[in-house]
Design a protein around this motif. Structure first.
Motif, mmCIF file in Angstrom:
data_model
loop_
_atom_site.group_PDB
_atom_site.id
_atom_site.type_symbol
_atom_site.label_atom_id
_atom_site.label_comp_id
_atom_site.label_asym_id
_atom_site.label_seq_id
_atom_site.Cartn_x
_atom_site.Cartn_y
_atom_site.Cartn_z
ATOM 1 N N VAL A 141 0.835 -1.200 0.000
ATOM 2 C CA VAL A 141 0.000 0.000 0.000
ATOM 3 C C VAL A 141 0.872 1.253 0.000
ATOM 4 C CG1 VAL A 141 -1.728 1.292 1.321
ATOM 5 C CG2 VAL A 141 -1.932 -1.177 1.097
ATOM 6 N N GLY A 142 1.992 1.227 0.738
ATOM 7 C CA GLY A 142 2.890 2.381 0.764
ATOM 8 C C GLY A 142 3.476 2.673 -0.600
ATOM 9 N N ARG A 143 3.870 1.633 -1.316
ATOM 10 C CA ARG A 143 4.398 1.837 -2.659
ATOM 11 C C ARG A 143 3.310 2.343 -3.601
ATOM 12 N NH1 ARG A 143 9.476 -0.431 -3.654
ATOM 13 N NH2 ARG A 143 10.317 -1.720 -1.957
ATOM 14 N N ALA A 144 2.097 1.837 -3.420
ATOM 15 C CA ALA A 144 0.978 2.310 -4.246
ATOM 16 C C ALA A 144 0.699 3.786 -3.987
ATOM 17 C CB ALA A 144 -0.269 1.475 -3.966
ATOM 18 N N ALA A 145 0.810 4.209 -2.740
ATOM 19 C CA ALA A 145 0.604 5.611 -2.396
ATOM 20 C C ALA A 145 1.587 6.502 -3.136
ATOM 21 C CB ALA A 145 0.741 5.804 -0.887
ATOM 22 N N LEU A 146 2.849 6.089 -3.175
ATOM 23 C CA LEU A 146 3.869 6.882 -3.857
ATOM 24 C C LEU A 146 3.673 6.889 -5.371
ATOM 25 C CD1 LEU A 146 6.946 5.845 -1.733
ATOM 26 C CD2 LEU A 146 6.156 8.177 -2.068
ATOM 27 N N ASN A 147 3.095 5.836 -5.888
ATOM 28 C CA ASN A 147 2.806 5.815 -7.321
ATOM 29 C C ASN A 147 1.742 6.837 -7.686
ATOM 30 O OD1 ASN A 147 4.660 3.819 -7.974
ATOM 31 N ND2 ASN A 147 3.196 2.146 -7.653
ATOM 32 N N ILE A 148 0.837 7.123 -6.743
ATOM 33 C CA ILE A 148 -0.223 8.104 -6.986
ATOM 34 C C ILE A 148 0.257 9.505 -6.638
ATOM 35 C CG2 ILE A 148 -2.552 8.826 -6.296
ATOM 36 C CD1 ILE A 148 -3.125 5.850 -5.708
ATOM 37 N N ALA A 149 0.886 9.641 -5.476
ATOM 38 C CA ALA A 149 1.382 10.942 -5.006
ATOM 39 C C ALA A 149 2.881 10.795 -4.759
ATOM 40 C CB ALA A 149 0.665 11.362 -3.730
ATOM 41 N N ALA A 150 3.673 11.228 -5.717
ATOM 42 C CA ALA A 150 5.122 10.989 -5.666
ATOM 43 C C ALA A 150 5.793 11.674 -4.479
ATOM 44 C CB ALA A 150 5.767 11.444 -6.963
ATOM 45 N N ASP A 151 5.135 12.679 -3.905
ATOM 46 C CA ASP A 151 5.713 13.382 -2.750
ATOM 47 C C ASP A 151 5.088 12.952 -1.436
ATOM 48 O OD1 ASP A 151 3.216 14.504 -3.124
ATOM 49 O OD2 ASP A 151 3.897 16.589 -2.909
ATOM 50 N N ASP A 152 4.460 11.772 -1.413
ATOM 51 C CA ASP A 152 3.799 11.312 -0.191
ATOM 52 C C ASP A 152 4.838 10.840 0.830
ATOM 53 O OD1 ASP A 152 2.053 10.428 1.748
ATOM 54 O OD2 ASP A 152 1.762 8.472 0.790
ATOM 55 N N ALA A 153 5.241 11.746 1.684
ATOM 56 C CA ALA A 153 6.267 11.444 2.676
ATOM 57 C C ALA A 153 5.809 10.373 3.657
ATOM 58 C CB ALA A 153 6.651 12.719 3.430
ATOM 59 N N TRP A 154 4.517 10.331 3.956
ATOM 60 C CA TRP A 154 4.052 9.372 4.964
ATOM 61 C C TRP A 154 4.034 7.955 4.408
ATOM 62 C CZ3 TRP A 154 4.599 10.789 9.626
ATOM 63 C CH2 TRP A 154 4.035 10.065 10.685
ATOM 64 N N GLY A 155 3.689 7.796 3.142
ATOM 65 C CA GLY A 155 3.791 6.475 2.527
ATOM 66 C C GLY A 155 5.240 6.020 2.447
ATOM 67 N N LEU A 156 6.138 6.940 2.094
ATOM 68 C CA LEU A 156 7.573 6.666 2.085
ATOM 69 C C LEU A 156 8.042 6.256 3.476
ATOM 70 C CD1 LEU A 156 10.399 6.871 0.731
ATOM 71 C CD2 LEU A 156 10.354 9.315 1.263
#
Length: 438
Positions: A185-200
């Motif tokens: 899910v964290g990787r999917a979050a970054l695929n949608i929002a490349a600057d998603d620090a919390w998923g990173l």
């Protein structure tokens, strides 16, 4: 008027609404300019209720007594503006009600207000992010995950906050030990929002939990362009980088990262201080002397700010800095302060009563060469009430394990390690302790 993040405003001003959306974007991606965007929104529309309320919530999240006073002032302005707008929108009413609870020290009640509103409007991303943050501060992982699991299905994919929502969900999954799902899910979050620090951040926690130090370092270095643009969360990412180096036994690298990227200006957000204090304490646990000068610098900050944070989690980090510097009398006074704070009726007073004060006294007693009066296993099982992450609280689990080891308390050591092993693979110095229990 509704913006791209699903925030509905009574004020129909495109400039103000755009600036507010920019503030939400900054909050979602943990950028440092959220406050500037809020002030721009208020210049365009001084009666914008949500801008006043979000500014107040910012003060709550900073968890300082001086910030709390500012949050109370923002609450009053929000209440006045919502009155002038005829009661405002349901979104605005939920924000103001949540802020009212938070100012009074009822953080979980504030999160409950936001969650109740989200049953009616699952597309209000800001309410999701704020509830998630409040529950993280209070150690309510079940509440975090139940909220984000539902809303990851109900929130529209076209919402500008959807990727950031997945990042929040990934973090909660990791804290529950659902590591494979959290990484996906964290990787999917970054695929949608490349600057998603919390998923990173969530994926970094997955690697930390598994003990995959090389993979974790590689993950953070690959995404350095994302996290170095964050607000003070950038220092927390650097802390994770140091934690991976510590796991590899590269103590010189740990100290280099500490000096360059962790221990900067520590007079601001208490989280920056917690990063620094816990890293030095972990080095000490590993038998590495980080030097008198580093401890002394931390202890001076602790003396100035230990009583200024509203969270027991923060107060305990100030306490270990005092202990590391050998300032035992001041540490004992801080432990008494934590104990006295348990006499009020706030959420954090409950934390003091249930775990904070006893842990503080145990840490001081251990430093003075006396065994803890409270059973270490009992304290270990209650640590989650402090809030923060498993990785952050691990500094206290290691301290409790060390107390049990020094006291030849085999039962207590097994109990502490049983708690730790739910969320962390054995590492040094735990492997050295384990032999005693076998």
């Amino acid at each position: 008027m509704r913006d791209a993040f699903g925030s509905e405003h009574a004020v129909a001003d495109a400039t103000a609404t755009g600036a507010f959306a920019a503030a939400v974007q900054a909050l979602a991606s943990h950028r440092p300019d959220a406050g500037a965007h809020l002030e721009a929104a208020l210049r365009a529309a001084p009666a914008m209720t949500a801008a006043h309320a979000l500014a107040g919530m910012g003060g709550i999240l900073l968890a300082g007594r001086d910030h709390l006073a500012e949050a109370a002032a923002r609450l009053q302005r929000a209440q006045e503006s919502i009155g002038r707008s005829g009661g405002g929108t349901a979104f605005e009413r939920a924000l103001v009600s949540a802020l009212d609870h938070a100012v009074a020290g009822r953080l979980r009640a504030a999160a409950n207000v936001l969650d109740d509103f989200l049953y009616r409007d699952p597309n209000a991303f800001l309410a999701i992010k704020l509830s998630h943050a409040l529950r993280f501060m209070t150690g309510d992982v079940d509440g975090m995950v139940s909220l984000t699991a539902r809303l990851s299905l109900e929130c529209e994919r076209s919402n500008a906050g959807y990727g950031y929502l997945l990042g929040c969900h990934a973090f909660g999954l990791e804290e529950m030990g659902r590591l494979n799902e959290a990484e996906r899910v964290g990787r999917a979050a970054l695929n949608i929002a490349a600057d998603d620090a919390w998923g990173l951040h969530a994926v970094a926690h997955v690697f930390e939990t598994r003990g995959q130090n090389a993979e974790g370092s590689g993950w953070l270095e690959t995404h350095r362009g994302v996290w170095t643009r964050c607000n003070n969360l950038s220092r927390h990412f650097a802390w994770h980088l140091a934690l991976f180096a510590l796991g590899r036994g590269d103590h010189d690298c740990v100290l280099d990262i500490y000096d360059r990227e962790v221990a900067g200006d520590l007079d601001g957000d208490f989280r920056d201080f917690a990063n620094a204090a816990s890293m030095l304490w972990r080095l000490r646990q590993a038998g590495v002397d980080p030097g008198v000068a580093r401890w002394q610098a931390l202890s001076e900050v602790a003396v100035r700010h230990a009583r200024g944070t509203t969270l027991v989690f923060g107060q305990l980090h100030f306490l270990i800095a005092l202990l590391g510097a050998g300032r035992l009398d001041e540490a004992a006074d801080l432990a008494e302060f934590i104990h006295e704070n348990g006499r009020s009726t706030t959420d954090q007073a409950n934390v003091s009563r249930n775990v904070g004060a006893e842990l503080a006294f145990a840490l001081v007693q251990a430093e003075r060469g006396a065994g803890p009066q409270a059973p270490v296993g009992f304290l270990a099982r209650r640590l989650h009430r402090l809030g923060g992450s498993h990785a952050q609280r691990d500094v206290f689990l290691q301290a409790l394990a060390g107390m049990a080891y020094e006291a030849a308390d085999d039962v207590g050591l097994r109990q502490v390690l049983a708690v730790r092993r739910r969320h962390k693979a054995d590492d040094r110095p735990v492997t050295d302790w384990v032999s005693r229990t076998n």
